[in-house]
Design a protein around this motif. Sequence first.
Motif, PDB file in Angstrom:
ATOM      1  N   GLN A 178       0.811  -1.218   0.000  1.00 25.94           N
ATOM      2  CA  GLN A 178       0.000   0.000   0.000  1.00 25.94           C
ATOM      3  C   GLN A 178       0.845   1.270   0.000  1.00 25.94           C
ATOM      4  OE1 GLN A 178       0.125  -2.238   2.430  1.00 25.94           O
ATOM      5  NE2 GLN A 178      -0.104  -1.356   4.482  1.00 25.94           N
ATOM      6  N   HIS A 179       2.147   1.144   0.273  1.00 29.19           N
ATOM      7  CA  HIS A 179       3.012   2.323   0.327  1.00 29.19           C
ATOM      8  C   HIS A 179       3.899   2.468  -0.913  1.00 29.19           C
ATOM      9  CE1 HIS A 179       1.655   2.871   4.369  1.00 29.19           C
ATOM     10  NE2 HIS A 179       2.244   1.772   4.824  1.00 29.19           N
ATOM     11  N   ARG A 180       3.685   1.654  -1.918  1.00 31.05           N
ATOM     12  CA  ARG A 180       4.528   1.728  -3.108  1.00 31.05           C
ATOM     13  C   ARG A 180       4.125   2.905  -3.998  1.00 31.05           C
ATOM     14  NH1 ARG A 180       6.054  -4.591  -4.584  1.00 31.05           N
ATOM     15  NH2 ARG A 180       6.711  -5.101  -2.457  1.00 31.05           N
ATOM     16  N   LYS A 181       5.067   3.372  -4.788  1.00 27.05           N
ATOM     17  CA  LYS A 181       4.875   4.611  -5.543  1.00 27.05           C
ATOM     18  C   LYS A 181       3.810   4.480  -6.624  1.00 27.05           C
ATOM     19  CE  LYS A 181       7.464   8.114  -8.133  1.00 27.05           C
ATOM     20  NZ  LYS A 181       8.815   8.539  -8.615  1.00 27.05           N
ATOM     21  N   TYR A 182       3.792   3.339  -7.322  1.00 29.36           N
ATOM     22  CA  TYR A 182       2.876   3.166  -8.448  1.00 29.36           C
ATOM     23  C   TYR A 182       1.849   2.071  -8.152  1.00 29.36           C
ATOM     24  CZ  TYR A 182       6.571   5.708 -10.926  1.00 29.36           C
ATOM     25  OH  TYR A 182       7.502   6.638 -11.306  1.00 29.36           O
ATOM     26  N   ASP A 183       0.695   2.214  -8.781  1.00 32.40           N
ATOM     27  CA  ASP A 183      -0.346   1.193  -8.620  1.00 32.40           C
ATOM     28  C   ASP A 183      -0.034  -0.060  -9.434  1.00 32.40           C
ATOM     29  OD1 ASP A 183      -2.153   2.799  -7.000  1.00 32.40           O
ATOM     30  OD2 ASP A 183      -2.508   3.981  -8.818  1.00 32.40           O
ATOM     31  N   CYS A 204      -5.002   3.229 -20.543  1.00 30.75           N
ATOM     32  CA  CYS A 204      -5.997   4.146 -21.123  1.00 30.75           C
ATOM     33  C   CYS A 204      -7.339   4.022 -20.404  1.00 30.75           C
ATOM     34  CB  CYS A 204      -6.184   3.842 -22.609  1.00 30.75           C
ATOM     35  SG  CYS A 204      -4.806   4.330 -23.665  1.00 30.75           S
ATOM     36  N   ALA A 205      -7.685   2.798 -20.028  1.00 25.08           N
ATOM     37  CA  ALA A 205      -8.987   2.546 -19.403  1.00 25.08           C
ATOM     38  C   ALA A 205      -9.028   2.962 -17.938  1.00 25.08           C
ATOM     39  CB  ALA A 205      -9.335   1.065 -19.524  1.00 25.08           C
ATOM     40  N   HIS A 206      -7.859   3.111 -17.310  1.00 27.50           N
ATOM     41  CA  HIS A 206      -7.808   3.454 -15.883  1.00 27.50           C
ATOM     42  C   HIS A 206      -6.925   4.683 -15.659  1.00 27.50           C
ATOM     43  CE1 HIS A 206     -10.001  -0.033 -14.423  1.00 27.50           C
ATOM     44  NE2 HIS A 206      -9.251  -0.826 -15.173  1.00 27.50           N
ATOM     45  N   PRO A 207      -7.377   5.855 -16.075  1.00 29.38           N
ATOM     46  CA  PRO A 207      -6.550   7.065 -15.938  1.00 29.38           C
ATOM     47  C   PRO A 207      -6.260   7.453 -14.492  1.00 29.38           C
ATOM     48  CG  PRO A 207      -8.798   7.617 -16.597  1.00 29.38           C
ATOM     49  CD  PRO A 207      -8.673   6.133 -16.717  1.00 29.38           C
ATOM     50  N   ALA A 208      -7.054   6.946 -13.549  1.00 32.50           N
ATOM     51  CA  ALA A 208      -6.827   7.289 -12.142  1.00 32.50           C
ATOM     52  C   ALA A 208      -5.729   6.445 -11.504  1.00 32.50           C
ATOM     53  CB  ALA A 208      -8.124   7.125 -11.351  1.00 32.50           C
ATOM     54  N   LEU A 209      -5.304   5.380 -12.188  1.00 30.39           N
ATOM     55  CA  LEU A 209      -4.239   4.526 -11.665  1.00 30.39           C
ATOM     56  C   LEU A 209      -2.901   4.953 -12.257  1.00 30.39           C
ATOM     57  CD1 LEU A 209      -5.872   0.963 -11.874  1.00 30.39           C
ATOM     58  CD2 LEU A 209      -5.783   2.521  -9.911  1.00 30.39           C
ATOM     59  N   SER A 229       2.390   9.585 -24.132  1.00 29.29           N
ATOM     60  CA  SER A 229       1.346  10.614 -24.209  1.00 29.29           C
ATOM     61  C   SER A 229       0.329  10.509 -23.077  1.00 29.29           C
ATOM     62  CB  SER A 229       0.621  10.517 -25.555  1.00 29.29           C
ATOM     63  OG  SER A 229      -0.160   9.325 -25.622  1.00 29.29           O
ATOM     64  N   LEU A 230       0.386   9.426 -22.302  1.00 32.14           N
ATOM     65  CA  LEU A 230      -0.568   9.223 -21.210  1.00 32.14           C
ATOM     66  C   LEU A 230      -0.023   9.827 -19.917  1.00 32.14           C
ATOM     67  CD1 LEU A 230      -1.635   5.514 -21.894  1.00 32.14           C
ATOM     68  CD2 LEU A 230      -2.798   7.613 -22.613  1.00 32.14           C
ATOM     69  N   ALA A 231      -0.830  10.648 -19.273  1.00 34.91           N
ATOM     70  CA  ALA A 231      -0.382  11.340 -18.059  1.00 34.91           C
ATOM     71  C   ALA A 231      -0.151  10.392 -16.889  1.00 34.91           C
ATOM     72  CB  ALA A 231      -1.413  12.399 -17.673  1.00 34.91           C
ATOM     73  N   ASN A 232      -0.782   9.228 -16.913  1.00 32.12           N
ATOM     74  CA  ASN A 232      -0.669   8.303 -15.778  1.00 32.12           C
ATOM     75  C   ASN A 232       0.395   7.225 -15.984  1.00 32.12           C
ATOM     76  OD1 ASN A 232      -2.250   7.129 -17.829  1.00 32.12           O
ATOM     77  ND2 ASN A 232      -3.293   5.758 -16.390  1.00 32.12           N
ATOM     78  N   VAL A 233       1.211   7.366 -17.035  1.00 33.67           N
ATOM     79  CA  VAL A 233       2.229   6.356 -17.338  1.00 33.67           C
ATOM     80  C   VAL A 233       3.628   6.958 -17.252  1.00 33.67           C
ATOM     81  CG1 VAL A 233       3.170   4.826 -19.114  1.00 33.67           C
ATOM     82  CG2 VAL A 233       0.697   4.999 -18.807  1.00 33.67           C
ATOM     83  N   THR A 234       4.522   6.231 -16.586  1.00 26.71           N
ATOM     84  CA  THR A 234       5.936   6.601 -16.528  1.00 26.71           C
ATOM     85  C   THR A 234       6.748   5.536 -17.245  1.00 26.71           C
ATOM     86  OG1 THR A 234       5.702   7.733 -14.401  1.00 26.71           O
ATOM     87  CG2 THR A 234       7.918   7.019 -15.023  1.00 26.71           C
ATOM     88  N   LEU A 235       7.504   5.933 -18.265  1.00 29.24           N
ATOM     89  CA  LEU A 235       8.434   5.015 -18.924  1.00 29.24           C
ATOM     90  C   LEU A 235       9.782   5.160 -18.228  1.00 29.24           C
ATOM     91  CD1 LEU A 235       7.660   5.328 -22.755  1.00 29.24           C
ATOM     92  CD2 LEU A 235       6.809   3.664 -21.108  1.00 29.24           C
ATOM     93  N   ALA A 236      10.165   4.142 -17.481  1.00 23.72           N
ATOM     94  CA  ALA A 236      11.367   4.226 -16.646  1.00 23.72           C
ATOM     95  C   ALA A 236      12.602   3.641 -17.305  1.00 23.72           C
ATOM     96  CB  ALA A 236      11.109   3.530 -15.310  1.00 23.72           C
ATOM     97  N   GLY A 237      12.463   3.101 -18.531  1.00 20.97           N
ATOM     98  CA  GLY A 237      13.616   2.582 -19.252  1.00 20.97           C
ATOM     99  C   GLY A 237      14.063   1.210 -18.776  1.00 20.97           C
ATOM    100  N   PHE A 238      15.097   0.723 -19.433  1.00 23.53           N
ATOM    101  CA  PHE A 238      15.652  -0.584 -19.074  1.00 23.53           C
ATOM    102  C   PHE A 238      16.305  -0.518 -17.700  1.00 23.53           C
ATOM    103  CE2 PHE A 238      19.477  -3.262 -18.863  1.00 23.53           C
ATOM    104  CZ  PHE A 238      18.879  -4.511 -18.940  1.00 23.53           C
ATOM    105  N   VAL A 239      16.134  -1.572 -16.926  1.00 23.43           N
ATOM    106  CA  VAL A 239      16.755  -1.641 -15.601  1.00 23.43           C
ATOM    107  C   VAL A 239      17.622  -2.893 -15.530  1.00 23.43           C
ATOM    108  CG1 VAL A 239      14.718  -2.803 -14.634  1.00 23.43           C
ATOM    109  CG2 VAL A 239      16.321  -1.665 -13.112  1.00 23.43           C
ATOM    110  N   ASN A 240      18.866  -2.741 -15.073  1.00 24.49           N
ATOM    111  CA  ASN A 240      19.758  -3.896 -15.016  1.00 24.49           C
ATOM    112  C   ASN A 240      19.533  -4.696 -13.740  1.00 24.49           C
ATOM    113  OD1 ASN A 240      21.244  -2.729 -12.877  1.00 24.49           O
ATOM    114  ND2 ASN A 240      22.664  -1.722 -14.280  1.00 24.49           N
ATOM    115  N   GLN A 241      20.211  -5.835 -13.666  1.00 23.71           N
ATOM    116  CA  GLN A 241      19.985  -6.762 -12.561  1.00 23.71           C
ATOM    117  C   GLN A 241      20.323  -6.158 -11.201  1.00 23.71           C
ATOM    118  OE1 GLN A 241      18.737 -10.077 -12.364  1.00 23.71           O
ATOM    119  NE2 GLN A 241      17.904  -9.411 -14.322  1.00 23.71           N
ATOM    120  N   ALA A 242      21.280  -5.257 -11.163  1.00 24.49           N
ATOM    121  CA  ALA A 242      21.670  -4.660  -9.885  1.00 24.49           C
ATOM    122  C   ALA A 242      20.567  -3.774  -9.313  1.00 24.49           C
ATOM    123  CB  ALA A 242      22.956  -3.861 -10.054  1.00 24.49           C
TER     124      ALA A 242
END
Length: 365
Positions: A178-183, A204-209, A229-242
């Motif tokens: 419940q304390h995590r940044k994203y839904d 697109c169907a859940h703009p509040a999430l 283009s969606l206000a509720n989406v963050t593209l965080a890029g590739f993340v390595n194993q570390a």
Amino acid sequence: MAKWLYIYGQDLPNAFANSGAVLNLCNALVNHGVDIQLACPESSTNTEEIRAAYELDPSIEILPVLQPNKSLAAVWMLLTCRKHSDADIYITRMPALAVLASLLGKTTVLELHQRIDTARHWSFWRRFLRFISVRRLCFVANSVALSKDIDPVVDQKRFKVCHAPSSARDFQPDTASQHRKYDVGYVGSFMPGKGIEVVHAIACAHPALSFVIYGNPASNPEIAEELRSLANVTLAGFVNQAKISDALQSFRIGLAPYSDKGFGGPNAPFIPIEGLSSLKIVEYMSAGCVVVSSRIPPVEHVVTDGESAVLCDANDMDDWISKIGELASDPVRIQTLSDTARRTFLADYSYDVRARTIKSLVEKL
């Protein structure tokens, strides 16, 4: 004590999930008392960077090996390994190398994460299976389907085969859901069949999430642009194993919207869905996320719908949208599902379990 050598055929570090799977297994084998080396192409980055990227156990010696000819990579790597390592047991994901090594008398474990007949020149290499002792070669398959359908010669000669499901590191989640940044979150490829288009439709169907997506958008720039283009989406890029642990613990609900046919891309072979390794599912479970996935056999072998995950019809977008909405509004259910998934992971899908399974298999040869 027998010495092991894991022979990995791609430069390190890299963006492929299988590199993390290989090096995490090596770490787990060390924890089970195995003396193991890691062989990788000499064109890999320096060993310090490899160790940092994968948090490799300091006792594991990294052996850079010659790989001058890509078409004969397995042969070159094997010859170099035999020259520079005194290991008694080889383990690899390279079918040609496994066949050749065992043919030359080396005890070899072949890890399979996709159908063996998709391997380059397998129609040639499989001919040698008839001449290999069943005490020299064994198979570890990532899925039940793979373990039951490797090659007719494997069945005829009764080589030892075991099913060891995809594993993940124990991410030891320290952030309550419940304390995590994203839904909602997605970690993985943008290639066709992995479900990035489904993620877009749900967002697109859940703009509040709030949604976060970890992966390389360059492989699918069109859908990436739509997601940006969606206000509720963050593209965080590739993340390595570390950094994968922090990424996985940044969201409550983990999406795995696989196609029920398979996946592949312009520069990757098509993999039928029966060959899915379910690594993403297991990583979500380890990190304390709620798994929401397509209802397909490889996933159903790992989780139970309504108990440790929520499964959706791969071809019914309304099913995905409604179930995500219901789940996101029920924090008690989220916690119950994530707790059950976490317990299931610890019991069945950690690298500790996988290492123990593989070590036991080798001891029975």
